[in-house]
Design a protein around this motif. Structure first.
Motif, PDB file in Angstrom:
ATOM      1  N   CYS A  57       0.880  -1.239  -0.007  1.00 41.99           N
ATOM      2  CA  CYS A  57      -0.180   0.162  -0.049  1.00 41.99           C
ATOM      3  C   CYS A  57       0.778   1.398  -0.140  1.00 41.99           C
ATOM      4  O   CYS A  57       1.712   1.337   1.114  1.00 41.99           O
ATOM      5  CB  CYS A  57      -0.829   0.218   1.173  1.00 41.99           C
ATOM      6  SG  CYS A  57      -1.942   1.763   1.410  1.00 41.99           S
ATOM      7  N   PRO A  58       0.676   2.192  -1.068  1.00 44.55           N
ATOM      8  CA  PRO A  58       1.548   3.306  -1.075  1.00 44.55           C
ATOM      9  C   PRO A  58       1.404   4.312   0.020  1.00 44.55           C
ATOM     10  O   PRO A  58       2.348   5.133   0.062  1.00 44.55           O
ATOM     11  CB  PRO A  58       1.505   3.922  -2.351  1.00 44.55           C
ATOM     12  CG  PRO A  58       0.106   3.391  -2.985  1.00 44.55           C
ATOM     13  CD  PRO A  58       0.035   2.200  -2.342  1.00 44.55           C
ATOM     14  N   ALA A  59       0.234   4.303   0.596  1.00 43.75           N
ATOM     15  CA  ALA A  59      -0.054   5.287   1.733  1.00 43.75           C
ATOM     16  C   ALA A  59       0.092   4.517   3.106  1.00 43.75           C
ATOM     17  O   ALA A  59      -0.508   5.231   4.156  1.00 43.75           O
ATOM     18  CB  ALA A  59      -1.782   5.504   1.712  1.00 43.75           C
ATOM     19  N   ALA A  60       0.783   3.285   3.033  1.00 43.13           N
ATOM     20  CA  ALA A  60       0.841   2.736   4.440  1.00 43.13           C
ATOM     21  C   ALA A  60       1.369   3.671   5.587  1.00 43.13           C
ATOM     22  O   ALA A  60       0.772   3.595   6.653  1.00 43.13           O
ATOM     23  CB  ALA A  60       1.885   1.479   4.536  1.00 43.13           C
ATOM     24  N   ASP A  61       2.414   4.289   5.580  1.00 36.79           N
ATOM     25  CA  ASP A  61       2.843   5.295   6.436  1.00 36.79           C
ATOM     26  C   ASP A  61       2.021   6.235   7.093  1.00 36.79           C
ATOM     27  O   ASP A  61       1.875   6.414   8.274  1.00 36.79           O
ATOM     28  CB  ASP A  61       4.218   5.723   6.045  1.00 36.79           C
ATOM     29  CG  ASP A  61       5.445   4.697   5.801  1.00 36.79           C
ATOM     30  OD1 ASP A  61       5.318   3.746   6.282  1.00 36.79           O
ATOM     31  OD2 ASP A  61       6.452   5.146   4.985  1.00 36.79           O
ATOM     32  N   PHE A  62       1.275   6.814   5.969  1.00 38.39           N
ATOM     33  CA  PHE A  62       0.298   7.939   6.306  1.00 38.39           C
ATOM     34  C   PHE A  62      -0.808   7.290   7.248  1.00 38.39           C
ATOM     35  O   PHE A  62      -1.079   7.930   8.357  1.00 38.39           O
ATOM     36  CB  PHE A  62      -0.156   8.703   5.121  1.00 38.39           C
ATOM     37  CG  PHE A  62      -1.248   9.451   5.241  1.00 38.39           C
ATOM     38  CD1 PHE A  62      -1.171  10.804   5.789  1.00 38.39           C
ATOM     39  CD2 PHE A  62      -2.669   8.932   4.879  1.00 38.39           C
ATOM     40  CE1 PHE A  62      -2.188  11.566   5.963  1.00 38.39           C
ATOM     41  CE2 PHE A  62      -3.684   9.876   5.212  1.00 38.39           C
ATOM     42  CZ  PHE A  62      -3.465  11.175   5.787  1.00 38.39           C
ATOM     43  N   ILE A  63      -1.352   6.198   6.741  1.00 37.12           N
ATOM     44  CA  ILE A  63      -2.608   5.548   7.369  1.00 37.12           C
ATOM     45  C   ILE A  63      -2.037   5.142   8.976  1.00 37.12           C
ATOM     46  O   ILE A  63      -2.880   5.403   9.771  1.00 37.12           O
ATOM     47  CB  ILE A  63      -3.013   4.522   6.677  1.00 37.12           C
ATOM     48  CG1 ILE A  63      -3.481   4.888   5.066  1.00 37.12           C
ATOM     49  CG2 ILE A  63      -4.042   3.725   7.400  1.00 37.12           C
ATOM     50  CD1 ILE A  63      -3.970   3.847   4.230  1.00 37.12           C
TER      51      ILE A  63
END
Length: 106
Positions: A57-63
Motif C-alpha cells: 500500500c503506497p499510503a501505508a505510512d500515512f495511514i
C-alpha cells in the motif's frame, strides 16, 4: 478499570478509526475490515492489530501514523502498541455491509 470503562474506551477508539481513510478508497479503515484486534488493558494501554488491503500500500505510512495519532488521543488510552499484521490476509469478505454497498460489491 471497570469493564464498562474498557467498553467505552473501545467504542471511542472505533469511532476515531472510522475517521481514518486510505486516500484511494472512499471507505474508512474500520469498515474496510482492516482492524483485526482492539484490546484495552487495565492501565489504559491499547494493543491493536491492523492490516492493509495490500502489503505494498503506497499510503501505508500515512495511514499507520494517522491511526496512531487518533487512537492515542482517545481519553483513557495511556499508550498504544499497534501491530501491523498480514495474517490473515485481508480480502473483500472482511468489509462491513456498508462498505460493500459503498464500493458497489452488493
Amino acid at each position: 478499570m471497570t469493564q464498562e470503562e474498557r467498553t467505552k474506551i473501545t467504542e471511542d477508539i472505533v469511532e476515531v478509526l472510522k475517521t481514518v481513510y486510505d486516500p484511494e478508497i472512499p471507505v474508512n479503515i474500520y469498515d474496510l475490515g482492516m482492524i483485526y484486534k482492539i484490546e484495552v488493558q487495565d492501565d489504559g494501554r491499547l494493543d491493536m492489530d491492523m492490516t492493509f488491503t495490500s502489503p505494498s500500500c503506497p499510503a501505508a505510512d500515512f495511514i499507520f501514523e494517522d491511526v496512531r495519532t487518533k487512537v492515542e488521543s482517545v481519553a483513557g488510552v495511556t499508550s498504544s502498541n499497534i501491530n501491523l499484521v498480514f495474517d490473515p490476509v485481508w480480502d473483500q469478505s472482511m468489509m462491513s455491509e456498508e462498505a460493500r454497498v459503498e464500493l458497489g460489491f452488493d
